[in-house]
Design a protein around this motif. Sequence first.
Motif, PDB file in Angstrom:
ATOM      1  N   THR A   1      42.003  41.851  29.743  1.00 45.09           N
ATOM      2  CA  THR A   1      41.694  40.906  30.819  1.00 45.09           C
ATOM      3  C   THR A   1      42.603  39.686  30.729  1.00 45.09           C
ATOM      4  N   ALA A   2      42.828  39.210  29.492  1.00 45.34           N
ATOM      5  CA  ALA A   2      43.684  38.037  29.297  1.00 45.34           C
ATOM      6  C   ALA A   2      45.097  38.293  29.799  1.00 45.34           C
ATOM      7  N   MET A   3      45.647  39.471  29.516  1.00 46.11           N
ATOM      8  CA  MET A   3      47.029  39.736  29.916  1.00 46.11           C
ATOM      9  C   MET A   3      47.138  39.951  31.425  1.00 46.11           C
ATOM     10  N   LYS A   4      46.087  40.491  32.056  1.00 46.83           N
ATOM     11  CA  LYS A   4      46.094  40.582  33.515  1.00 46.83           C
ATOM     12  C   LYS A   4      46.033  39.201  34.144  1.00 46.83           C
TER      13      LYS A   4
ATOM     14  N   ARG B   1      48.332  37.466  37.047  1.00 47.66           N
ATOM     15  CA  ARG B   1      47.562  36.470  37.796  1.00 47.66           C
ATOM     16  C   ARG B   1      46.348  37.096  38.464  1.00 47.66           C
ATOM     17  N   ARG B   2      45.730  38.063  37.778  1.00 49.13           N
ATOM     18  CA  ARG B   2      44.527  38.719  38.265  1.00 49.13           C
ATOM     19  C   ARG B   2      43.359  38.400  37.353  1.00 49.13           C
ATOM     20  N   LYS B   3      42.159  38.697  37.844  1.00 50.47           N
ATOM     21  CA  LYS B   3      40.915  38.483  37.080  1.00 50.47           C
ATOM     22  C   LYS B   3      40.835  37.050  36.560  1.00 50.47           C
ATOM     23  N   LYS B   4      41.023  36.101  37.439  1.00 41.44           N
ATOM     24  CA  LYS B   4      41.011  34.697  37.043  1.00 41.44           C
ATOM     25  C   LYS B   4      39.589  34.255  36.694  1.00 41.44           C
ATOM     26  N   PRO B   5      39.390  33.640  35.525  1.00 42.91           N
ATOM     27  CA  PRO B   5      38.053  33.184  35.138  1.00 42.91           C
ATOM     28  C   PRO B   5      37.616  31.999  35.991  1.00 42.91           C
ATOM     29  N   ASN B   6      36.365  32.019  36.412  1.00 43.76           N
ATOM     30  CA  ASN B   6      35.826  30.947  37.246  1.00 43.76           C
ATOM     31  C   ASN B   6      35.200  29.887  36.335  1.00 43.76           C
ATOM     32  N   SER B   7      36.049  29.037  35.770  1.00 46.99           N
ATOM     33  CA  SER B   7      35.578  27.978  34.872  1.00 46.99           C
ATOM     34  C   SER B   7      36.564  26.823  34.936  1.00 46.99           C
ATOM     35  N   GLN B   8      36.151  25.681  34.413  1.00 48.51           N
ATOM     36  CA  GLN B   8      37.033  24.514  34.425  1.00 48.51           C
ATOM     37  C   GLN B   8      38.301  24.769  33.614  1.00 48.51           C
ATOM     38  N   ILE B   9      38.143  25.385  32.441  1.00 46.64           N
ATOM     39  CA  ILE B   9      39.308  25.665  31.611  1.00 46.64           C
ATOM     40  C   ILE B   9      40.227  26.668  32.310  1.00 46.64           C
ATOM     41  N   GLY B  10      39.628  27.666  32.957  1.00 43.25           N
ATOM     42  CA  GLY B  10      40.421  28.641  33.710  1.00 43.25           C
ATOM     43  C   GLY B  10      41.229  27.973  34.809  1.00 43.25           C
TER      44      GLY B  10
END
Length: 252
Positions: free
Chosen positions: A105-108, A113-122
């Motif tokens: 997931t991290a490498m995507k 630029r896929r599977k972007k985490p929905n968080s402030q840090i993301g």
Amino acid sequence: MSYQNIFKRYEIKYLITREQKEAIKQLMSGNMEADKYGRSTICNIYFDTPNYLLIRRSTDKPMYKEKLRVRSYGTADKESTVFVELKKKYDSVVYKRRIDMKEKTAMKFLCERRKKPNSQIGREIDYCFERYEGLQPKVFLSYEREAFYSKTDKNFRITFDENILWRDYDLSLCNGAYGSEILGKDKALMEIKTSGAIPLWLTRFLSENKIYKTSFSKYGTAYAEIQKRHSKNENRQILFLTREYSGIPVAV
């Protein structure tokens, strides 16, 4: 498992011999405890622009600088938990913000630029991609680390890094720790990580043994080696062209 994902602290580095390292560890025995992971292999992939803008700015020692990397503890596989880290330094204070996710997931997220985490840090990491065009994996760095924390202050830590290796190919956390050495066999990098003062017992030892802080950067040292290699290649090319156009026989 829960992880600490936000850090604010000073990070002070010292290049020491292994003999000095053992003396410091003996001194620490009554004051500090080993991290629960003990000695571990830390693997990182540093992201940068095609012309290495982030590390070039960092080596200029500005008031503010930042780095983007993904880290695993040990060699990862696609299902391993890894950490995408945005590390900023302003006026000598280090701010590290990171988000944990599976390696695949991290490498995507970082490379596609896929599977972007929905968080402030993301979102902060997203902004980093907008700010620096063309961010991509550039250097793999690994090292063997021993970590310790104070018995009286969990925010005071000391780490020792040895066997620091780098490569600028095969940029995967899943393919093992190997590459070119940065430090000699008898050297270690000690880092003091603290939000406050350094204990008197440690400052006294450092002073008595004339051990002074350094601005050593693992990624910066790897980048310097890359530049040396490029310079050698350019010199060979210039020599080749000079001989070719002067009529001197050129070995093929």
